[in-house]
Design a protein around this motif. Structure first.
Motif, PDB file in Angstrom:
ATOM      1  N   THR A 630       0.843  -1.206   0.000  1.00  0.00           N
ATOM      2  CA  THR A 630       0.000   0.000   0.000  1.00  0.00           C
ATOM      3  C   THR A 630       0.872   1.248   0.000  1.00  0.00           C
ATOM      4  O   THR A 630       2.078   1.219   0.340  1.00  0.00           O
ATOM      5  N   THR A 631       0.259   2.363  -0.349  1.00  0.00           N
ATOM      6  CA  THR A 631       0.972   3.648  -0.373  1.00  0.00           C
ATOM      7  C   THR A 631       1.345   4.086   1.041  1.00  0.00           C
ATOM      8  O   THR A 631       2.440   4.626   1.275  1.00  0.00           O
ATOM      9  N   ASP A 632       0.434   3.834   1.995  1.00  0.00           N
ATOM     10  CA  ASP A 632       0.728   4.230   3.388  1.00  0.00           C
ATOM     11  C   ASP A 632       1.939   3.481   3.920  1.00  0.00           C
ATOM     12  O   ASP A 632       2.795   4.046   4.614  1.00  0.00           O
ATOM     13  N   ALA A 633       2.010   2.197   3.628  1.00  0.00           N
ATOM     14  CA  ALA A 633       3.164   1.421   4.087  1.00  0.00           C
ATOM     15  C   ALA A 633       4.449   1.943   3.452  1.00  0.00           C
ATOM     16  O   ALA A 633       5.512   2.021   4.105  1.00  0.00           O
ATOM     17  N   ALA A 634       4.386   2.301   2.153  1.00  0.00           N
ATOM     18  CA  ALA A 634       5.587   2.830   1.486  1.00  0.00           C
ATOM     19  C   ALA A 634       6.031   4.150   2.127  1.00  0.00           C
ATOM     20  O   ALA A 634       7.241   4.394   2.303  1.00  0.00           O
ATOM     21  N   LYS A 635       5.072   5.015   2.477  1.00  0.00           N
ATOM     22  CA  LYS A 635       5.421   6.272   3.149  1.00  0.00           C
ATOM     23  C   LYS A 635       6.096   6.010   4.485  1.00  0.00           C
ATOM     24  O   LYS A 635       7.104   6.640   4.829  1.00  0.00           O
ATOM     25  N   GLU A 636       5.515   5.102   5.262  1.00  0.00           N
ATOM     26  CA  GLU A 636       6.090   4.791   6.584  1.00  0.00           C
ATOM     27  C   GLU A 636       7.513   4.279   6.440  1.00  0.00           C
ATOM     28  O   GLU A 636       8.402   4.655   7.211  1.00  0.00           O
ATOM     29  N   ILE A 637       7.749   3.398   5.476  1.00  0.00           N
ATOM     30  CA  ILE A 637       9.087   2.817   5.300  1.00  0.00           C
ATOM     31  C   ILE A 637      10.082   3.895   4.872  1.00  0.00           C
ATOM     32  O   ILE A 637      11.218   3.965   5.375  1.00  0.00           O
ATOM     33  N   ALA A 638       9.688   4.767   3.933  1.00  0.00           N
ATOM     34  CA  ALA A 638      10.633   5.747   3.375  1.00  0.00           C
ATOM     35  C   ALA A 638      10.944   6.887   4.351  1.00  0.00           C
ATOM     36  O   ALA A 638      12.097   7.365   4.421  1.00  0.00           O
ATOM     37  N   PHE A 639       9.950   7.313   5.095  1.00  0.00           N
ATOM     38  CA  PHE A 639      10.135   8.526   5.892  1.00  0.00           C
ATOM     39  C   PHE A 639      10.332   8.246   7.372  1.00  0.00           C
ATOM     40  O   PHE A 639      10.467   9.178   8.155  1.00  0.00           O
ATOM     41  N   ASN A 640      10.334   7.037   7.805  1.00  0.00           N
ATOM     42  CA  ASN A 640      10.600   6.716   9.205  1.00  0.00           C
ATOM     43  C   ASN A 640      12.095   6.855   9.475  1.00  0.00           C
ATOM     44  O   ASN A 640      12.930   6.364   8.697  1.00  0.00           O
ATOM     45  N   ARG A 641      12.445   7.523  10.584  1.00  0.00           N
ATOM     46  CA  ARG A 641      13.854   7.778  10.880  1.00  0.00           C
ATOM     47  C   ARG A 641      14.632   6.503  11.157  1.00  0.00           C
ATOM     48  O   ARG A 641      15.813   6.394  10.829  1.00  0.00           O
ATOM     49  N   GLU A 642      13.967   5.539  11.751  1.00  0.00           N
ATOM     50  CA  GLU A 642      14.667   4.290  12.095  1.00  0.00           C
ATOM     51  C   GLU A 642      14.945   3.453  10.846  1.00  0.00           C
ATOM     52  O   GLU A 642      15.955   2.745  10.778  1.00  0.00           O
ATOM     53  N   ILE A 643      14.064   3.528   9.805  1.00  0.00           N
ATOM     54  CA  ILE A 643      14.213   2.685   8.602  1.00  0.00           C
ATOM     55  C   ILE A 643      14.879   3.509   7.503  1.00  0.00           C
ATOM     56  O   ILE A 643      15.969   3.187   7.034  1.00  0.00           O
ATOM     57  N   CYS A 644      14.190   4.565   7.035  1.00  0.00           N
ATOM     58  CA  CYS A 644      14.738   5.522   6.071  1.00  0.00           C
ATOM     59  C   CYS A 644      15.327   4.799   4.853  1.00  0.00           C
ATOM     60  O   CYS A 644      16.518   4.881   4.557  1.00  0.00           O
ATOM     61  N   PRO A 646      14.462   3.510   0.606  1.00  0.00           N
ATOM     62  CA  PRO A 646      13.541   3.696  -0.542  1.00  0.00           C
ATOM     63  C   PRO A 646      12.515   2.570  -0.613  1.00  0.00           C
ATOM     64  O   PRO A 646      12.821   1.416  -0.318  1.00  0.00           O
ATOM     65  N   SER A 647      11.321   2.925  -1.046  1.00  0.00           N
ATOM     66  CA  SER A 647      10.247   1.931  -1.139  1.00  0.00           C
ATOM     67  C   SER A 647       9.451   2.160  -2.421  1.00  0.00           C
ATOM     68  O   SER A 647       9.370   3.274  -2.915  1.00  0.00           O
ATOM     69  N   VAL A 648       8.881   1.063  -2.937  1.00  0.00           N
ATOM     70  CA  VAL A 648       8.112   1.089  -4.179  1.00  0.00           C
ATOM     71  C   VAL A 648       6.788   0.376  -3.924  1.00  0.00           C
ATOM     72  O   VAL A 648       6.765  -0.698  -3.316  1.00  0.00           O
ATOM     73  N   THR A 649       5.688   0.951  -4.389  1.00  0.00           N
ATOM     74  CA  THR A 649       4.384   0.293  -4.255  1.00  0.00           C
ATOM     75  C   THR A 649       4.190  -0.700  -5.406  1.00  0.00           C
ATOM     76  O   THR A 649       4.956  -0.715  -6.379  1.00  0.00           O
ATOM     77  N   LEU A 650       3.134  -1.520  -5.282  1.00  0.00           N
ATOM     78  CA  LEU A 650       2.843  -2.498  -6.334  1.00  0.00           C
ATOM     79  C   LEU A 650       2.473  -1.817  -7.646  1.00  0.00           C
ATOM     80  O   LEU A 650       2.615  -2.411  -8.727  1.00  0.00           O
ATOM     81  N   GLU A 651       1.953  -0.538  -7.580  1.00  0.00           N
ATOM     82  CA  GLU A 651       1.600   0.194  -8.795  1.00  0.00           C
ATOM     83  C   GLU A 651       2.804   0.897  -9.423  1.00  0.00           C
ATOM     84  O   GLU A 651       2.670   1.492 -10.493  1.00  0.00           O
ATOM     85  N   GLY A 652       3.980   0.876  -8.742  1.00  0.00           N
ATOM     86  CA  GLY A 652       5.193   1.470  -9.310  1.00  0.00           C
ATOM     87  C   GLY A 652       5.514   2.849  -8.808  1.00  0.00           C
ATOM     88  O   GLY A 652       6.392   3.519  -9.365  1.00  0.00           O
ATOM     89  N   ASP A 653       4.866   3.302  -7.758  1.00  0.00           N
ATOM     90  CA  ASP A 653       5.170   4.622  -7.195  1.00  0.00           C
ATOM     91  C   ASP A 653       6.377   4.507  -6.265  1.00  0.00           C
ATOM     92  O   ASP A 653       6.425   3.617  -5.401  1.00  0.00           O
ATOM     93  N   ILE A 654       7.365   5.462  -6.398  1.00  0.00           N
ATOM     94  CA  ILE A 654       8.624   5.385  -5.661  1.00  0.00           C
ATOM     95  C   ILE A 654       8.614   6.479  -4.588  1.00  0.00           C
ATOM     96  O   ILE A 654       8.262   7.638  -4.843  1.00  0.00           O
ATOM     97  N   PHE A 655       9.036   6.102  -3.352  1.00  0.00           N
ATOM     98  CA  PHE A 655       9.155   7.030  -2.222  1.00  0.00           C
ATOM     99  C   PHE A 655      10.615   7.009  -1.764  1.00  0.00           C
ATOM    100  O   PHE A 655      11.108   5.956  -1.307  1.00  0.00           O
ATOM    101  N   GLN A 656      11.303   8.183  -1.904  1.00  0.00           N
ATOM    102  CA  GLN A 656      12.701   8.288  -1.481  1.00  0.00           C
ATOM    103  C   GLN A 656      12.775   8.926  -0.089  1.00  0.00           C
ATOM    104  O   GLN A 656      11.955   9.785   0.247  1.00  0.00           O
ATOM    105  N   PRO A 657      13.711   8.474   0.749  1.00  0.00           N
ATOM    106  CA  PRO A 657      13.844   9.089   2.092  1.00  0.00           C
ATOM    107  C   PRO A 657      14.113  10.591   2.024  1.00  0.00           C
ATOM    108  O   PRO A 657      13.793  11.334   2.958  1.00  0.00           O
ATOM    109  N   SER A 658      14.697  11.061   0.901  1.00  0.00           N
ATOM    110  CA  SER A 658      14.972  12.493   0.781  1.00  0.00           C
ATOM    111  C   SER A 658      13.703  13.307   0.564  1.00  0.00           C
ATOM    112  O   SER A 658      13.750  14.536   0.583  1.00  0.00           O
ATOM    113  N   GLY A 659      12.587  12.634   0.350  1.00  0.00           N
ATOM    114  CA  GLY A 659      11.322  13.328   0.131  1.00  0.00           C
ATOM    115  C   GLY A 659      10.874  13.322  -1.310  1.00  0.00           C
ATOM    116  O   GLY A 659       9.782  13.819  -1.624  1.00  0.00           O
ATOM    117  N   LEU A 660      11.692  12.776  -2.194  1.00  0.00           N
ATOM    118  CA  LEU A 660      11.354  12.747  -3.616  1.00  0.00           C
ATOM    119  C   LEU A 660      10.332  11.642  -3.879  1.00  0.00           C
ATOM    120  O   LEU A 660      10.539  10.497  -3.463  1.00  0.00           O
TER     121      LEU A 660
END
Length: 848
Positions: A630-644, A646-660
């Motif tokens: 899910t998108t929410d899970a990808a956000k949590e993985i990318a922006f959590n300080r402990e994990i930080c 990159p994450s990709v959803t099943l639809e191909g959306d990319i979440f970078q820890p830098s905020g991109l």
């Protein structure tokens, strides 16, 4: 309605389309040479009319009606008959507007059987009704009069002729339909009765029960709703009252506080008053003790009166207990007397039963004595009338005259039977001689026919002994053709996929002589296998351009390829010994599981399959990114300080820890990996079908000699069978053989039947002679016995009468004695019943 034209195609001996025209409306005959297919024309007509007894068309099953049973390339048989329907008065029901009716029947080897009426598909029942309505019932046993059945029709009995007329007139069809309809009505009625019974016994009671439960539920629901409403009303009332009490209590608190002050002020004054009151109390106590003397006296008198009442009631209670005890004793005595009376009743019933058994024996004896008495009286009357016994209806002289007449009749019948036996023996001898001569003539004609049949059987045995199943080669050839088609289709599909996947095709020339091509592993996209097809888009986005990188074993191999590999396009090479991968640490993976739950986020590396020696390259491509559901899970993985990470959803959306964030339209996302997956499946299927094709070709090669021998033997068998049919045809054309066949098949049969009939008549006559001889001897002995009885009867008549009179008197006395005993037994049964005593005792017990 009559036949105008017949069209045959693939039916029996008619391999090609053959049209038979020129039929006459009234009389037709088919002529031609032997083996020209005359009988097949009649078989085709019966075939279209829907014959069910295939023996009449010389076939065991429908497949045998196809030309050479489908082995010559013709796999279906079609017969069409055109009927002239110009006479509307004799037209089938529903076809009055058609001047011609075309009925077609077609069978396919291994397929279905179908009918067509005027080119339209029709059910067999519809075709059968069409022919039945114009009295064309081919399944009527008298529809076809074959050879040898004319005599049988001429010898029919009236009921059989009536049945034939009913079938010819077409009324039997309606009787058959009526019987079928009645049976169907019975089945439907039984089903209706069963349904009604089910409705009455199960469904309606269940519905009534459900209605009652529904009413009860509605009442319960209404009660619950009313209860909730009242509870809310009570709670609201209590809340309002509580608010009023609260407001009232606030005012009272103020008043109480004021009173507390007043009480404190009055405390000293009250203490003074208490002391004064104590002094008054002590004075009043002294005055009360002085006035208590009169009240104690009144109370003591009241206690005395109550004690007297108590003594009186106790005495009454004791008297009642004594009365109850005596009544209980009387009840026990009555119960004991009832048990004694019951015992006496049982004894009395036993005595009555024994007396009844004795009465039955006495009745039986009285009946036996009465029968014996009647018999003796009858004998006495018979002796008086001149008979030997009382059971005879005629006197001895009449019996003697009848016996003499019977002797004369029996003697005449014996003479007739002996004459008949001599005539039958003479005729039997002549017929047997004729039958033997006819059979000898038949043997010569059968020997040559048996020899030819034996040749045919030998070829059949040789054909059956071959380890070959007919049609096996054709099946293998058909399978080979289908496999060749599949292989070609798979090759075409692989060619198309390779054309679409030209980017992942890595071609090169050997950079050095004797180059070991196993050092070049290949393109990353072709080295992985996706475990879950739903993650293809995410994995393709994760890898990006790295999917087209080439994996080699060392940097030296990559250097040789770049310098001397004659590469056609620019490539990125991943040497396994030098590549540095950045994988997600185990600590971070555990933190991701805790954050979004197990299964919602997984490292991309765990979603692909690969060889273990390629681990470094795969960790470099897929090891540093999470794939989230899910998108929410990808956000949590990318922006959590402990994990930080990159994450990709099943639809191909990319979440970078830098905020991109990268995403949006992904039309055709994951097509590369899907095409590679299809290519791998197509290549595996191609190998499988190529293996099957080689196995089939091997079988065909091994089976080819046996098949050739089978074909040769089959040709020999057809030649032998054709030779046998020609011989039989020549024998039928030969006048001598025709006469011989007629004699052997008809005259010999008739002679045999006649010989059997004569032998049966001779056997019956011999047995009848024996019976008549025995009857003649019995009649002669009866005449002698009667003559002797007449003489003895005249001499002993008086003595027999006296003996019978004595026996009759003795029997009458015995009957009188038995009747008296029987009367005594019936008097015993009339004694009074003891149950009246029991009833009176029970009434007494109930009263007490």
């Amino acid at each position: 309605m009559y036949i105008k034209e017949i069209c045959l195609e693939g039916f029996k001996s008619y391999a090609t389309r053959t049209v038979v025209q020129g039929f006459d409306p009234f009389f037709n005959a088919i002529t031609g040479l032997n083996g020209s297919g005359k009988s097949n024309i009649l078989d085709s007509i019966c075939f279209v009319l829907g014959i069910t007894n295939l023996q009449q068309v010389r076939a065991a099953n429908l497949q045998e009606l196809v030309y050479k049973q489908g082995q010559a390339g013709i796999t279906k048989a079609t017969v069409s008959i055109v009927f002239d329907n110009s006479d509307r008065s004799r037209s089938p029901l529903g076809y009055e507007d058609h001047s011609e009716i075309t009925v077609t029947r077609q069978i396919v080897v291994g397929g279905r059987n179908k009918y067509l009426i005027n080119g339209k598909l029709a059910q067999p029942s519809q075709v059968q009704n069409l022919f039945h309505s114009v009295q064309l019932n081919v399944n009527n046993p008298h529809f076809l009069i074959m050879q040898g059945r004319i005599t049988k029709v001429l010898n029919m009995k009236p009921p059989e002729i009536l049945s034939m007329l009913e079938e010819a007139a077409g009324t039997r069809m309606y009787e058959t339909k009526k019987d079928a309809a009645l049976k169907t009505l019975e089945k439907k009625q039984s089903k209706v009765d069963e349904i009604n019974k089910l409705l009455d016994q199960e469904i309606l009671p269940a519905l009534e029960k459900l209605r009652k439960e529904r009413m009860q539920y509605m009442q319960w629901a209404n009660g619950n709703a009313e209860l909730d409403r009242l509870k809310r009303f009570c709670i609201a009332y209590e809340y309002v009252q509580a608010e009023k009490i609260r407001d009232f209590a606030v005012g009272e608190v103020e008043q109480i506080k004021a009173k507390i002050f007043e009480i404190d002020d009055d405390k000293e004054r009250t203490q003074v008053e208490i002391k004064e009151m104590e002094t008054k109390i002590s004075q009043l106590t002294a005055d009360k003790e002085a006035s208590m003397g009169g009240e104690v006296k009144a109370l003591s008198e009241k206690v005395h009166a109550l004690s007297q009442d108590l003594v009186r009631e106790v005495s009454v209670l004791n008297n009642r207990e004594d009365t109850l005890r005596s009544e209980n004793e009387n009840a026990e005595k009555i119960v004991c007397s009832i048990e004694d009376l019951k015992q006496s009743v049982k004894e009395r019933a036993t005595a009555v039963r024994k007396s009844e058994e004795g009465a039955a024996d006495l009745k039986k004896r009285v009946e036996e004595l009465s029968k014996s008495l009647e018999g003796h009286e009858k004998d006495y009357q018979g002796v008086l009338a001149g008979k030997s016994s009382g059971n005879e209806e005629k006197c001895l002289e009449d019996q003697l005259a009848e016996a003499k007449v019977a002797v004369g009749n029996t003697e005449t019948e014996l003479k007739q039977l002996k004459t008949k036996i001599s005539h039958c023996e003479k005729e039997l001898k002549e017929k047997r001689h004729q039958l033997m001569s006819k059979r000898e003539e038949e043997v010569a004609a059968e020997n040559e026919l048996n020899a030819r049949k034996k040749d045919v059987e030998n070829v059949k045995l040789a054909l059956e002994s071959l380890p070959y199943i007919e049609g096996e080669m054709e099946v293998l050839q058909k399978d080979r053709a289908s496999e060749i088609d599949l292989v070609q289709k798979l090759k075409d599909k692989i060619r198309d996929l390779l054309a679409q996947l030209s980017n992942v095709q890595f071609t090169y020339c050997d950079p050095v002589k004797n180059f070991n091509r196993s050092k070049v592993k290949g393109v990353v996209a072709k080295l992985i296998k996706v475990k879950d097809s739903s993650t293809m888009t995410a994995l393709e986005v994760t890898a990006g351009g790295k999917l087209f990188n080439v994996v080699v074993d060392t940097e030296n191999t990559g250097k040789q390829l770049l310098q001397n590999g004659d590469l056609r396009r620019r490539v990125t090479i991943i040497p396994l010994n030098k590549i540095q991968s950045h994988t997600v640490p185990q600590r971070v993976q555990q933190a991701a599981v805790r954050l979004v739950g197990k299964g919602n986020a997984e490292v991309a590396l765990s979603l692909v399959g690969y060889d273990e020696d390629l681990r470094n390259a795969m960790e470099y491509v897929f090891g540093s990114t999470f794939v989230c559901k899910t998108t929410d899970a990808a956000k949590e993985i990318a922006f959590n300080r402990e994990i930080c990470t990159p994450s990709v959803t099943l639809e191909g959306d990319i979440f970078q820890p830098s905020g991109l964030l990268t995403g949006g339209s992904r039309k055709g996302g994951g097509n590369l990996l899907r095409q590679l997956h299809e290519l791998a499946e197509a290549e595996s299927n191609l190998l499988l079908h190529q293996r099957k094709l080689s196995e089939i070709e091997t079988k065909i090669t091994d089976l080819l000699p046996v098949h050739k021998k089978f074909v040769d033997l089959k040709k020999q068998l057809e030649l032998k069978q054709y030779d046998l049919s020609l011989f039989q045809g020549r024998a039928e054309q030969n006048e001598h053989h025709k006469a011989l066949c007629y004699i052997s098949s008809f005259a010999a049969f008739k002679l045999g039947e006649l010989v059997k009939k004569i032998e049966q008549e001779l056997t019956e006559a011999n047995s009848t002679v024996k019976e008549k001889q025995v009857l003649y001897n019995e009649c002669v002995s009866m005449v002698l016995m009667l003559e002797k009885s007449i003489k003895e009867h005249d001499n002993n008549r008086e003595g027999r009468l006296k003996d019978l009179e004595k026996k009759i008197k003795a029997l009458k006395s015995e009957v009188q004695l038995a009747s008296k005993d029987l009367k005594v037994v019936f008097d015993i049964e009339g004694l009074p019943d003891i149950t009246q005593c029991l009833d009176s005792k029970l009434l007494q017990l109930l009263y007490f």
